[in-house]
Design a protein around this motif. Structure first.
Motif, PDB file in Angstrom:
ATOM      1  N   LYS A   3       0.842  -1.188   0.000  1.00  0.00           N
ATOM      2  CA  LYS A   3       0.000   0.000   0.000  1.00  0.00           C
ATOM      3  C   LYS A   3       0.881   1.243   0.000  1.00  0.00           C
ATOM      4  O   LYS A   3       1.879   1.301   0.693  1.00  0.00           O
ATOM      5  N   ASN A   4       0.488   2.211  -0.823  1.00  0.00           N
ATOM      6  CA  ASN A   4       1.233   3.459  -0.842  1.00  0.00           C
ATOM      7  C   ASN A   4       0.321   4.687  -0.813  1.00  0.00           C
ATOM      8  O   ASN A   4       0.752   5.787  -1.094  1.00  0.00           O
ATOM      9  N   SER A  51      -5.770   0.841  -2.553  1.00  0.00           N
ATOM     10  CA  SER A  51      -4.760   1.608  -1.797  1.00  0.00           C
ATOM     11  C   SER A  51      -3.378   1.572  -2.438  1.00  0.00           C
ATOM     12  O   SER A  51      -2.357   1.602  -1.752  1.00  0.00           O
ATOM     13  N   PHE A  52      -3.345   1.516  -3.746  1.00  0.00           N
ATOM     14  CA  PHE A  52      -2.067   1.467  -4.459  1.00  0.00           C
ATOM     15  C   PHE A  52      -2.160   2.298  -5.728  1.00  0.00           C
ATOM     16  O   PHE A  52      -3.069   2.112  -6.538  1.00  0.00           O
ATOM     17  N   CYS A  53      -1.226   3.216  -5.905  1.00  0.00           N
ATOM     18  CA  CYS A  53      -1.155   4.016  -7.115  1.00  0.00           C
ATOM     19  C   CYS A  53       0.154   3.701  -7.826  1.00  0.00           C
ATOM     20  O   CYS A  53       1.238   3.987  -7.298  1.00  0.00           O
ATOM     21  N   PRO A  54       0.099   3.108  -9.023  1.00  0.00           N
ATOM     22  CA  PRO A  54       1.325   2.759  -9.741  1.00  0.00           C
ATOM     23  C   PRO A  54       2.194   3.969 -10.088  1.00  0.00           C
ATOM     24  O   PRO A  54       3.409   3.847 -10.193  1.00  0.00           O
ATOM     25  N   LEU A  55       1.609   5.147 -10.258  1.00  0.00           N
ATOM     26  CA  LEU A  55       2.393   6.332 -10.579  1.00  0.00           C
ATOM     27  C   LEU A  55       3.247   6.800  -9.409  1.00  0.00           C
ATOM     28  O   LEU A  55       4.211   7.537  -9.601  1.00  0.00           O
ATOM     29  N   PHE A  59       8.328   7.563  -8.476  1.00  0.00           N
ATOM     30  CA  PHE A  59       8.705   8.786  -7.784  1.00  0.00           C
ATOM     31  C   PHE A  59       8.973   8.571  -6.298  1.00  0.00           C
ATOM     32  O   PHE A  59       9.371   9.500  -5.600  1.00  0.00           O
ATOM     33  N   GLY A  60       8.715   7.367  -5.805  1.00  0.00           N
ATOM     34  CA  GLY A  60       8.959   7.052  -4.406  1.00  0.00           C
ATOM     35  C   GLY A  60       7.997   7.727  -3.444  1.00  0.00           C
ATOM     36  O   GLY A  60       8.326   7.962  -2.288  1.00  0.00           O
ATOM     37  N   ILE A  61       6.790   8.017  -3.909  1.00  0.00           N
ATOM     38  CA  ILE A  61       5.800   8.698  -3.081  1.00  0.00           C
ATOM     39  C   ILE A  61       5.015   7.674  -2.272  1.00  0.00           C
ATOM     40  O   ILE A  61       4.577   6.659  -2.809  1.00  0.00           O
TER      41      ILE A  61
END
Length: 69
Positions: A3-4, A51-55, A59-61
């Motif tokens: 998750k990011n 809860s995951f955005c590949p973009l 960018f390490g966000i």
């Protein structure tokens, strides 16, 4: 997939998707732009649900507060 996305990020994306959906289905936005925005709104909802955005990865966000071990 780790998750990011944090809670605030997910809520903002869902609100934006809802606004775009309302604008599209009331006819305020239409045509090619309307379809593109509707697809983008669908992507926002999907990424919010998992809860995951590949973009964010290149960018390490990370907007989530959970730390991985």
């Amino acid at each position: 997939m780790a998750k990011n996305m944090g809670a605030a990020d997910k809520i903002i994306r869902i609100i934006i998707a809802a606004i775009v959906g309302i604008l599209y289905f009331t006819g305020i936005i239409s045509g090619t732009l309307g379809i593109i925005l509707l697809v983008l709104a669908g992507v926002f909802v999907l990424t919010s649900m998992i809860s995951f955005c590949p973009l964010y990865v290149p960018f390490g966000i990370k907007t989530c507060k959970i730390k991985e071990k």
